[in-house]
Design a protein around this motif. Structure first.
Motif, PDB file in Angstrom:
ATOM      1  N   MET A 214       0.851  -1.174   0.000  1.00 10.49           N
ATOM      2  CA  MET A 214       0.000   0.000   0.000  1.00 10.49           C
ATOM      3  C   MET A 214       0.893   1.232   0.000  1.00 10.49           C
ATOM      4  O   MET A 214       1.850   1.296   0.760  1.00 10.49           O
ATOM      5  CB  MET A 214      -0.903  -0.040   1.238  1.00 10.49           C
ATOM      6  CG  MET A 214      -1.945   1.042   1.258  1.00 10.49           C
ATOM      7  SD  MET A 214      -3.097   0.900   2.653  1.00 10.49           S
ATOM      8  CE  MET A 214      -4.306  -0.174   1.950  1.00 10.49           C
ATOM      9  N   LYS A 215       0.584   2.184  -0.845  1.00 13.97           N
ATOM     10  CA  LYS A 215       1.390   3.410  -0.926  1.00 13.97           C
ATOM     11  C   LYS A 215       1.151   4.299   0.294  1.00 13.97           C
ATOM     12  O   LYS A 215       0.135   4.194   0.976  1.00 13.97           O
ATOM     13  CB  LYS A 215       1.051   4.156  -2.203  1.00 13.97           C
ATOM     14  CG  LYS A 215       1.472   3.393  -3.427  1.00 13.97           C
ATOM     15  CD  LYS A 215       1.345   4.239  -4.653  1.00 13.97           C
ATOM     16  CE  LYS A 215       1.810   3.397  -5.833  1.00 13.97           C
ATOM     17  NZ  LYS A 215       2.056   4.179  -7.000  1.00 13.97           N
ATOM     18  N   TYR A 216       2.097   5.177   0.539  1.00 18.89           N
ATOM     19  CA  TYR A 216       2.115   6.049   1.716  1.00 18.89           C
ATOM     20  C   TYR A 216       0.802   6.819   1.892  1.00 18.89           C
ATOM     21  O   TYR A 216       0.191   6.766   2.953  1.00 18.89           O
ATOM     22  CB  TYR A 216       3.303   7.006   1.593  1.00 18.89           C
ATOM     23  CG  TYR A 216       3.502   7.903   2.773  1.00 18.89           C
ATOM     24  CD1 TYR A 216       4.151   7.450   3.911  1.00 18.89           C
ATOM     25  CD2 TYR A 216       3.038   9.212   2.755  1.00 18.89           C
ATOM     26  CE1 TYR A 216       4.340   8.272   5.001  1.00 18.89           C
ATOM     27  CE2 TYR A 216       3.214  10.046   3.841  1.00 18.89           C
ATOM     28  CZ  TYR A 216       3.871   9.573   4.954  1.00 18.89           C
ATOM     29  OH  TYR A 216       4.044  10.383   6.030  1.00 18.89           O
ATOM     30  N   ILE A 217       0.360   7.519   0.865  1.00 18.79           N
ATOM     31  CA  ILE A 217      -0.867   8.323   0.960  1.00 18.79           C
ATOM     32  C   ILE A 217      -2.072   7.415   1.202  1.00 18.79           C
ATOM     33  O   ILE A 217      -2.919   7.708   2.045  1.00 18.79           O
ATOM     34  CB  ILE A 217      -1.084   9.154  -0.329  1.00 18.79           C
ATOM     35  CG1 ILE A 217       0.069  10.126  -0.529  1.00 18.79           C
ATOM     36  CG2 ILE A 217      -2.414   9.892  -0.289  1.00 18.79           C
ATOM     37  CD1 ILE A 217       0.095  11.306   0.392  1.00 18.79           C
ATOM     38  N   SER A 218      -2.145   6.316   0.467  1.00 19.70           N
ATOM     39  CA  SER A 218      -3.258   5.373   0.644  1.00 19.70           C
ATOM     40  C   SER A 218      -3.276   4.818   2.062  1.00 19.70           C
ATOM     41  O   SER A 218      -4.338   4.648   2.658  1.00 19.70           O
ATOM     42  CB  SER A 218      -3.145   4.219  -0.347  1.00 19.70           C
ATOM     43  OG  SER A 218      -3.237   4.693  -1.661  1.00 19.70           O
ATOM     44  N   LEU A 219      -2.106   4.531   2.610  1.00 19.43           N
ATOM     45  CA  LEU A 219      -2.013   3.996   3.966  1.00 19.43           C
ATOM     46  C   LEU A 219      -2.513   5.019   4.980  1.00 19.43           C
ATOM     47  O   LEU A 219      -3.267   4.685   5.892  1.00 19.43           O
ATOM     48  CB  LEU A 219      -0.581   3.578   4.278  1.00 19.43           C
ATOM     49  CG  LEU A 219      -0.360   2.934   5.630  1.00 19.43           C
ATOM     50  CD1 LEU A 219      -1.203   1.665   5.770  1.00 19.43           C
ATOM     51  CD2 LEU A 219       1.097   2.606   5.842  1.00 19.43           C
ATOM     52  N   HIS A 220      -2.121   6.271   4.819  1.00 15.13           N
ATOM     53  CA  HIS A 220      -2.579   7.308   5.747  1.00 15.13           C
ATOM     54  C   HIS A 220      -4.093   7.497   5.652  1.00 15.13           C
ATOM     55  O   HIS A 220      -4.758   7.691   6.671  1.00 15.13           O
ATOM     56  CB  HIS A 220      -1.836   8.619   5.509  1.00 15.13           C
ATOM     57  CG  HIS A 220      -0.497   8.622   6.159  1.00 15.13           C
ATOM     58  ND1 HIS A 220      -0.300   9.054   7.448  1.00 15.13           N
ATOM     59  CD2 HIS A 220       0.708   8.201   5.718  1.00 15.13           C
ATOM     60  CE1 HIS A 220       0.977   8.911   7.767  1.00 15.13           C
ATOM     61  NE2 HIS A 220       1.608   8.389   6.741  1.00 15.13           N
ATOM     62  N   ASN A 221      -4.633   7.419   4.462  1.00 15.16           N
ATOM     63  CA  ASN A 221      -6.084   7.505   4.291  1.00 15.16           C
ATOM     64  C   ASN A 221      -6.773   6.310   4.956  1.00 15.16           C
ATOM     65  O   ASN A 221      -7.813   6.460   5.586  1.00 15.16           O
ATOM     66  CB  ASN A 221      -6.456   7.581   2.813  1.00 15.16           C
ATOM     67  CG  ASN A 221      -6.072   8.913   2.207  1.00 15.16           C
ATOM     68  OD1 ASN A 221      -5.951   9.911   2.901  1.00 15.16           O
ATOM     69  ND2 ASN A 221      -5.876   8.916   0.906  1.00 15.16           N
TER      70      ASN A 221
END
Length: 71
Positions: free
Chosen positions: A1-8
């Motif tokens: 999972m990419k960084y932005i997707s993970l934070h979301n």
């Protein structure tokens, strides 16, 4: 999972971070990865204000997280 997707993903399940678990600040609070590995595990996140998050990320792990007296 990419960084932005993970934070979301973290925000979707844990909600908005509201209070720093270290200093108690309610300003600029964000979710921080305890392991620094940014993994998809909700138990790997704590809420820290921007200042404490920076200290934690720089490796000052002698911050006694959860030390704050809440009584």
């Amino acid at each position: 999972m990419k960084y932005i997707s993970l934070h979301n993903w973290v925000r979707r399940y844990l909600g908005k971070a509201k209070e720093c678990v270290y200093c108690g600040s309610e300003e600029k609070v964000e979710w921080a990865s305890i392991s620094h590995n940014a993994i998809q595990d909700l138990n790997d996140y704590i809420s820290l204000c921007h200042k404490c998050h920076g200290i934690y990320d720089r490796g000052t792990h002698n911050m006694k997280l959860y030390k704050r007296n809440t009584s």
